[in-house]
Design a protein around this motif. Structure first.
Motif, PDB file in Angstrom:
ATOM      1  N   ARG A 297      -7.604  -9.755 -11.028  1.00 29.34           N
ATOM      2  CA  ARG A 297      -7.909  -8.921  -9.753  1.00 29.34           C
ATOM      3  C   ARG A 297      -8.121  -9.884  -8.659  1.00 29.34           C
ATOM      4  O   ARG A 297      -8.785 -10.881  -8.710  1.00 29.34           O
ATOM      5  CB  ARG A 297      -9.229  -8.062 -10.091  1.00 29.34           C
ATOM      6  N   CYS A 298      -7.408  -9.720  -7.444  1.00 30.29           N
ATOM      7  CA  CYS A 298      -7.656 -10.135  -6.348  1.00 30.29           C
ATOM      8  C   CYS A 298      -8.453  -9.358  -5.302  1.00 30.29           C
ATOM      9  O   CYS A 298      -7.711  -8.216  -5.022  1.00 30.29           O
ATOM     10  CB  CYS A 298      -6.327 -10.630  -5.712  1.00 30.29           C
ATOM     11  N   LEU A 299      -9.552  -9.723  -4.606  1.00 30.42           N
ATOM     12  CA  LEU A 299      -9.905  -8.749  -3.776  1.00 30.42           C
ATOM     13  C   LEU A 299      -9.855  -9.729  -2.292  1.00 30.42           C
ATOM     14  O   LEU A 299     -10.027 -10.853  -2.219  1.00 30.42           O
ATOM     15  CB  LEU A 299     -11.314  -8.932  -3.916  1.00 30.42           C
ATOM     16  N   ALA A 300      -9.170  -9.027  -1.454  1.00 27.65           N
ATOM     17  CA  ALA A 300      -8.612  -9.636  -0.102  1.00 27.65           C
ATOM     18  C   ALA A 300      -9.594  -8.746   0.934  1.00 27.65           C
ATOM     19  O   ALA A 300      -9.286  -7.636   1.012  1.00 27.65           O
ATOM     20  CB  ALA A 300      -7.255  -9.453   0.101  1.00 27.65           C
ATOM     21  N   ILE A 301     -10.224  -9.512   1.641  1.00 31.78           N
ATOM     22  CA  ILE A 301     -11.183  -9.090   2.694  1.00 31.78           C
ATOM     23  C   ILE A 301     -10.208  -9.204   4.093  1.00 31.78           C
ATOM     24  O   ILE A 301     -10.072 -10.243   4.333  1.00 31.78           O
ATOM     25  CB  ILE A 301     -12.628  -9.633   2.816  1.00 31.78           C
ATOM     26  N   ARG A 302      -9.792  -8.047   4.725  1.00 28.66           N
ATOM     27  CA  ARG A 302      -9.035  -8.030   5.780  1.00 28.66           C
ATOM     28  C   ARG A 302      -9.847  -7.574   7.243  1.00 28.66           C
ATOM     29  O   ARG A 302     -10.343  -6.607   7.230  1.00 28.66           O
ATOM     30  CB  ARG A 302      -7.722  -7.193   5.678  1.00 28.66           C
ATOM     31  N   HIS A 303      -9.512  -8.429   8.199  1.00 32.52           N
ATOM     32  CA  HIS A 303     -10.188  -7.955   9.503  1.00 32.52           C
ATOM     33  C   HIS A 303      -9.360  -7.286  10.505  1.00 32.52           C
ATOM     34  O   HIS A 303      -9.839  -6.533  11.494  1.00 32.52           O
ATOM     35  CB  HIS A 303     -10.521  -9.257  10.227  1.00 32.52           C
ATOM     36  N   VAL A 304      -8.021  -7.480  10.533  1.00 36.38           N
ATOM     37  CA  VAL A 304      -7.166  -6.748  11.328  1.00 36.38           C
ATOM     38  C   VAL A 304      -6.008  -6.297  10.611  1.00 36.38           C
ATOM     39  O   VAL A 304      -5.434  -7.342   9.565  1.00 36.38           O
ATOM     40  CB  VAL A 304      -6.585  -7.515  12.661  1.00 36.38           C
ATOM     41  N   ALA A 305      -5.299  -5.217  10.770  1.00 41.44           N
ATOM     42  CA  ALA A 305      -4.179  -4.897   9.690  1.00 41.44           C
ATOM     43  C   ALA A 305      -3.182  -5.846   9.479  1.00 41.44           C
ATOM     44  O   ALA A 305      -2.675  -6.084   8.654  1.00 41.44           O
ATOM     45  CB  ALA A 305      -3.635  -3.466  10.154  1.00 41.44           C
ATOM     46  N   PHE A 306      -2.803  -6.572  10.567  1.00 54.07           N
ATOM     47  CA  PHE A 306      -1.451  -7.173  10.633  1.00 54.07           C
ATOM     48  C   PHE A 306      -1.669  -8.778  10.134  1.00 54.07           C
ATOM     49  O   PHE A 306      -0.782  -9.442   9.815  1.00 54.07           O
ATOM     50  CB  PHE A 306      -0.749  -7.220  12.010  1.00 54.07           C
ATOM     51  N   GLU A 307      -3.025  -9.079  10.022  1.00 51.31           N
ATOM     52  CA  GLU A 307      -3.334 -10.401   9.213  1.00 51.31           C
ATOM     53  C   GLU A 307      -3.567 -10.321   7.870  1.00 51.31           C
ATOM     54  O   GLU A 307      -4.789 -10.023   7.737  1.00 51.31           O
ATOM     55  CB  GLU A 307      -4.504 -11.198   9.867  1.00 51.31           C
ATOM     56  N   ASP A 308      -2.693 -10.028   6.990  1.00 51.99           N
ATOM     57  CA  ASP A 308      -2.561  -9.835   5.522  1.00 51.99           C
ATOM     58  C   ASP A 308      -2.461 -11.054   4.842  1.00 51.99           C
ATOM     59  O   ASP A 308      -2.438 -11.926   5.197  1.00 51.99           O
ATOM     60  CB  ASP A 308      -1.651  -8.365   5.198  1.00 51.99           C
ATOM     61  N   LEU A 309      -2.273 -10.781   3.466  1.00 52.87           N
ATOM     62  CA  LEU A 309      -2.059 -11.526   2.550  1.00 52.87           C
ATOM     63  C   LEU A 309      -0.375 -12.385   2.735  1.00 52.87           C
ATOM     64  O   LEU A 309      -0.369 -13.571   2.345  1.00 52.87           O
ATOM     65  CB  LEU A 309      -2.073 -11.299   1.127  1.00 52.87           C
ATOM     66  N   GLY A 310       0.300 -11.962   3.635  1.00 55.10           N
ATOM     67  CA  GLY A 310       1.764 -12.444   3.994  1.00 55.10           C
ATOM     68  C   GLY A 310       2.346 -12.948   2.698  1.00 55.10           C
ATOM     69  O   GLY A 310       2.517 -12.061   1.591  1.00 55.10           O
TER      70      GLY A 310
ATOM     71  N   GLU B  31     -11.444  -3.700   4.006  1.00 57.30           N
ATOM     72  CA  GLU B  31     -11.370  -3.332   5.533  1.00 57.30           C
ATOM     73  C   GLU B  31     -12.595  -3.851   5.924  1.00 57.30           C
ATOM     74  O   GLU B  31     -13.715  -2.964   5.970  1.00 57.30           O
ATOM     75  CB  GLU B  31     -10.732  -2.262   6.274  1.00 57.30           C
ATOM     76  N   ALA B  32     -13.062  -5.248   6.644  1.00 55.46           N
ATOM     77  CA  ALA B  32     -14.031  -5.165   7.312  1.00 55.46           C
ATOM     78  C   ALA B  32     -14.581  -4.550   8.375  1.00 55.46           C
ATOM     79  O   ALA B  32     -13.525  -4.319   9.048  1.00 55.46           O
ATOM     80  CB  ALA B  32     -14.088  -6.966   7.712  1.00 55.46           C
ATOM     81  N   GLY B  33     -15.781  -4.173   8.342  1.00 58.14           N
ATOM     82  CA  GLY B  33     -16.068  -3.276   9.447  1.00 58.14           C
ATOM     83  C   GLY B  33     -16.178  -1.792   9.084  1.00 58.14           C
ATOM     84  O   GLY B  33     -16.559  -0.967   9.738  1.00 58.14           O
ATOM     85  N   VAL B  34     -15.271  -1.624   8.127  1.00 59.42           N
ATOM     86  CA  VAL B  34     -14.928   0.021   7.666  1.00 59.42           C
ATOM     87  C   VAL B  34     -15.640   0.183   6.351  1.00 59.42           C
ATOM     88  O   VAL B  34     -16.511   0.889   6.182  1.00 59.42           O
ATOM     89  CB  VAL B  34     -13.693   0.269   7.628  1.00 59.42           C
ATOM     90  N   ASP B  35     -15.198  -0.759   5.353  1.00 62.66           N
ATOM     91  CA  ASP B  35     -15.823  -0.755   4.085  1.00 62.66           C
ATOM     92  C   ASP B  35     -17.175  -1.385   3.821  1.00 62.66           C
ATOM     93  O   ASP B  35     -17.551  -2.374   4.434  1.00 62.66           O
ATOM     94  CB  ASP B  35     -14.609  -1.281   3.208  1.00 62.66           C
ATOM     95  N   ASP B  36     -17.984  -1.091   2.847  1.00 64.27           N
ATOM     96  CA  ASP B  36     -19.086  -1.500   2.521  1.00 64.27           C
ATOM     97  C   ASP B  36     -18.952  -2.719   1.636  1.00 64.27           C
ATOM     98  O   ASP B  36     -18.672  -2.612   0.474  1.00 64.27           O
ATOM     99  CB  ASP B  36     -20.014  -0.589   1.875  1.00 64.27           C
ATOM    100  N   LEU B  37     -19.082  -3.915   2.162  1.00 62.82           N
ATOM    101  CA  LEU B  37     -19.002  -5.093   1.496  1.00 62.82           C
ATOM    102  C   LEU B  37     -20.183  -5.725   0.680  1.00 62.82           C
ATOM    103  O   LEU B  37     -20.022  -6.488  -0.049  1.00 62.82           O
ATOM    104  CB  LEU B  37     -18.759  -6.154   2.564  1.00 62.82           C
TER     105      LEU B  37
END
Length: 237
Positions: free
Chosen positions: A5-18, A35-41
């Motif tokens: 399992r990989c958890l990736a915390i993203r701050h803007v949609a276009f800066e993803d894991l690439g 999604e930082a700022g939206v999901d409860d971290l």
């Protein structure tokens, strides 16, 4: 192959894991973005994911007054790093890792936006970052802040403008202030999303960024794949 399992915390949609995304999937990882700022971290168990990746973004790592969720990311990272669990920070993610380890994050003497080589330390040349040596490839830089080297961390790379471009901490944590995961046509989303910053930065333009991206992406894609693949093999438990 056992699923990881990989958890990736993203701050803007276009800066993803690439380019990391297909590598992780091929290695048996199930990727879950938060999604930082939206999901409860605060609901995330810092020990649970097999890999935690903190991605980049255009905010400052110390901007908690405006973005309170940053404190949640720092707490998550602090517990994760103390447990020596596999952790990767990219750009803002690297700065947040530095903060979690007690180091100061502050404005760099100049903003770095664009493609430029890395200068690796001896430790950097001895590990997976050797695939990103400045004599082989250029990487994408996109930051205005930098950080002190945390106590107990090992510096891996520098640039002329920024002494601390990458560090390792413990056996399973890697912080990269530059972007080795981003290349190719996907960067058109960055050119759109960061248009105000590009226009406000002397010597930086979309046509030049686009031309340099076309020139360097193929090499970075291959060398970045080698770098991240080697690191993943080393940290997998």
């Amino acid at each position: 192959m056992a699923e990881r399992r990989c958890l990736a915390i993203r701050h803007v949609a276009f800066e993803d894991l690439g380019l990391l995304a297909p590598l992780l999937e091929a290695s048996g990882y199930q990727i879950r973005y938060r999604e930082a700022g939206v999901d409860d971290l605060t609901a995330e168990d810092p020990h649970a994911p097999d890999l935690l990746v903190i991605l980049g973004g255009p905010i400052g790592a110390a901007d908690e007054a405006d973005y309170p969720f940053l404190a949640d990311e720092v707490r998550l990272l602090r517990e994760r790093l103390a447990a020596d669990r596999p952790t990767l920070g990219l750009c803002l993610g690297a700065q947040l890792m530095a903060r979690a380890l007690g180091a100061q994050v502050y404005p760099a003497r100049e903003k770095e936006i664009g493609w430029a080589p890395l200068e690796l330390t001896a430790a950097g040349r001895a590990g997976c970052l050797r695939h990103l040596d400045g004599g082989i490839t250029l990487v994408l830089h996109w930051h205005g802040d930098t950080f002190e080297l945390p106590a107990g961390a090992t510096r891996l790379a520098s640039t002329r403008a920024c002494e601390n471009q990458a560090f390792a901490y413990g056996e399973r944590a890697l912080a990269l202030q530059f972007h080795a995961e981003a290349a190719g046509r996907a960067l058109e989303r960055w050119f759109i999303g960061h248009t105000v910053e590009i226009a406000a930065t002397p010597g930086v333009s979309v046509p030049q960024l686009r031309a340099d991206t076309a020139r360097h992406s193929a090499t970075l894609h291959e060398q970045g794949r080698r770098c991240f693949s080697e690191w993943l093999e080393a940290v997998e438990e």
